[in-house]
Scaffold this motif. Structure first.
Motif, mmCIF file in Angstrom:
data_model
loop_
_atom_site.group_PDB
_atom_site.id
_atom_site.type_symbol
_atom_site.label_atom_id
_atom_site.label_comp_id
_atom_site.label_asym_id
_atom_site.label_seq_id
_atom_site.Cartn_x
_atom_site.Cartn_y
_atom_site.Cartn_z
ATOM 1 N N VAL A 1 0.835 -1.208 0.000
ATOM 2 C CA VAL A 1 0.000 0.000 0.000
ATOM 3 C C VAL A 1 0.871 1.261 0.000
ATOM 4 N N ALA A 2 1.919 1.271 0.814
ATOM 5 C CA ALA A 2 2.806 2.434 0.864
ATOM 6 C C ALA A 2 3.463 2.670 -0.486
ATOM 7 N N SER A 3 3.850 1.601 -1.154
ATOM 8 C CA SER A 3 4.473 1.730 -2.469
ATOM 9 C C SER A 3 3.482 2.261 -3.498
ATOM 10 N N LEU A 4 2.266 1.752 -3.498
ATOM 11 C CA LEU A 4 1.257 2.217 -4.445
ATOM 12 C C LEU A 4 1.043 3.726 -4.328
ATOM 13 N N LEU A 5 0.852 4.185 -3.112
ATOM 14 C CA LEU A 5 0.559 5.604 -2.908
ATOM 15 C C LEU A 5 1.774 6.481 -3.184
ATOM 16 N N SER A 6 2.939 6.059 -2.740
ATOM 17 C CA SER A 6 4.136 6.883 -2.924
ATOM 18 C C SER A 6 4.544 6.944 -4.393
ATOM 19 N N GLN A 7 4.367 5.855 -5.143
ATOM 20 C CA GLN A 7 4.707 5.875 -6.559
ATOM 21 C C GLN A 7 3.743 6.749 -7.354
ATOM 22 N N THR A 8 2.493 6.790 -6.937
ATOM 23 C CA THR A 8 1.529 7.692 -7.580
ATOM 24 C C THR A 8 1.941 9.142 -7.387
ATOM 25 N N ILE A 9 2.295 9.505 -6.170
ATOM 26 C CA ILE A 9 2.737 10.872 -5.878
ATOM 27 C C ILE A 9 4.025 11.189 -6.623
ATOM 28 N N ASP A 10 4.947 10.231 -6.673
ATOM 29 C CA ASP A 10 6.208 10.435 -7.389
ATOM 30 C C ASP A 10 5.952 10.790 -8.848
ATOM 31 N N THR A 11 5.075 10.045 -9.501
ATOM 32 C CA THR A 11 4.778 10.287 -10.911
ATOM 33 C C THR A 11 4.122 11.644 -11.127
ATOM 34 N N ILE A 12 3.152 11.970 -10.290
ATOM 35 C CA ILE A 12 2.450 13.251 -10.422
ATOM 36 C C ILE A 12 3.422 14.413 -10.271
ATOM 37 N N LEU A 13 4.271 14.357 -9.254
ATOM 38 C CA LEU A 13 5.221 15.442 -9.017
ATOM 39 C C LEU A 13 6.235 15.566 -10.146
ATOM 40 N N PHE A 14 6.830 14.432 -10.552
ATOM 41 C CA PHE A 14 7.896 14.496 -11.549
ATOM 42 C C PHE A 14 7.378 15.012 -12.888
ATOM 43 N N ILE A 15 6.271 14.476 -13.352
ATOM 44 C CA ILE A 15 5.755 14.878 -14.660
ATOM 45 C C ILE A 15 5.240 16.309 -14.634
ATOM 46 N N THR A 16 4.572 16.695 -13.548
ATOM 47 C CA THR A 16 4.052 18.059 -13.453
ATOM 48 C C THR A 16 5.185 19.074 -13.435
ATOM 49 N N ILE A 17 6.185 18.863 -12.585
ATOM 50 C CA ILE A 17 7.295 19.817 -12.488
ATOM 51 C C ILE A 17 8.122 19.830 -13.769
ATOM 52 N N SER A 18 8.312 18.677 -14.389
ATOM 53 C CA SER A 18 9.155 18.585 -15.580
ATOM 54 C C SER A 18 8.507 19.204 -16.813
ATOM 55 N N PHE A 19 7.197 19.021 -16.974
ATOM 56 C CA PHE A 19 6.585 19.336 -18.263
ATOM 57 C C PHE A 19 5.421 20.325 -18.202
ATOM 58 N N TYR A 20 5.065 20.822 -17.013
ATOM 59 C CA TYR A 20 3.938 21.757 -16.924
ATOM 60 C C TYR A 20 4.232 23.010 -17.756
ATOM 61 N N GLY A 21 3.236 23.447 -18.505
ATOM 62 C CA GLY A 21 3.399 24.626 -19.342
ATOM 63 C C GLY A 21 3.836 24.318 -20.754
ATOM 64 N N GLN A 22 4.218 23.062 -20.996
ATOM 65 C CA GLN A 22 4.597 22.648 -22.339
ATOM 66 C C GLN A 22 3.402 21.997 -23.024
#
Length: 223
Positions: free
Chosen positions: A160-181
């Motif tokens: 459960v901890a892995s499921l939730l933390s990996q979801t947050i990891d993906t949201i943060l990385f993709i948003t910060i990397s590509f937001y505005g593009q």
């Protein structure tokens, strides 16, 4: 559940020493592996899944931080996560220096490919640091607190901890990397999250048992 005590100046437990070395190496390797996109094949209902290969190293980081939390407590696991920033930042700096400042040998013709595969812009490097720190800290917190904490439902807590933390990891990385593009962020997130959840389900529950038992064996405890 009692954890091994450490008096000031005491030798570090073998398992903590071994896991720390491996953890630091995998922090660096995850970024390198992430340059390859891997297919997970076709799944019923889910369709074709693909994921960046760094997830294999990153899930091992998740497992090891959880194993350290189980063996030595949440505080020690958080310390391991913070120390992970050191090899991560050093590797980013060295790669940047080697790619941008160190000239290639005249007879070496792979500079462009090397830079394309291993070079990351400052924005993606920042995204990697933020997503790593946030998701790993969240993983340790959830693993340590769910279902009564240490000694209780080991595989379920890790999963459960892995499921939730990996979801947050993906949201943060993709948003910060590509937001505005001009990129379909939600579509990219959806595919990456589904793929990571599948891998978390397959890899994390059995591996957490392996690493906890290995840690106890290294420290001379009953597995």
């Amino acid at each position: 559940m009692d954890t091994p005590s450490q008096a000031p100046g005491a030798l570090i437990p073998k398992s903590l020493f071994a896991f720390s070395l491996l953890y630091g190496g995998l922090c660096v390797l995850a970024g390198v592996l992430g340059t390859k996109l891997a297919t997970l094949g076709h799944w019923p209902v889910l369709g074709d899944l693909a994921v960046e290969s760094g997830i294999f190293a990153f899930l091992l980081l998740v497992v090891m931080s959880s194993a350290v939390a189980e063996l030595f407590g949440q505080v020690m696991a958080n310390r391991l996560v913070r120390y992970g920033f050191v090899p991560l930042i050093v590797s980013m700096v060295l790669l940047t220096v080697v790619i941008r400042l160190v000239p290639p040998a005249p007879f070496w013709n792979d500079q462009d490919a090397f830079a394309r595969l291993l070079g990351q812009g400052a924005r993606m490097q920042f995204a990697g640091l933020i997503s790593y720190g946030t998701s790993q800290t969240l993983n340790v917190y959830l693993f340590s607190r769910l279902l009564g904490g240490q000694g209780k439902q080991l595989m379920v807590r890790a999963w459960v901890a892995s499921l939730l933390s990996q979801t947050i990891d993906t949201i943060l990385f993709i948003t910060i990397s590509f937001y505005g593009q001009d990129m379909p962020l939600m579509q990219i997130m959806e595919g990456q999250i589904i793929s990571k959840l599948v891998l978390s389900t397959i890899m994390v529950p059995p591996l957490i048992v392996v690493f906890v038992r290995l840690g106890r064996w290294l420290d001379g405890q009953k597995a």
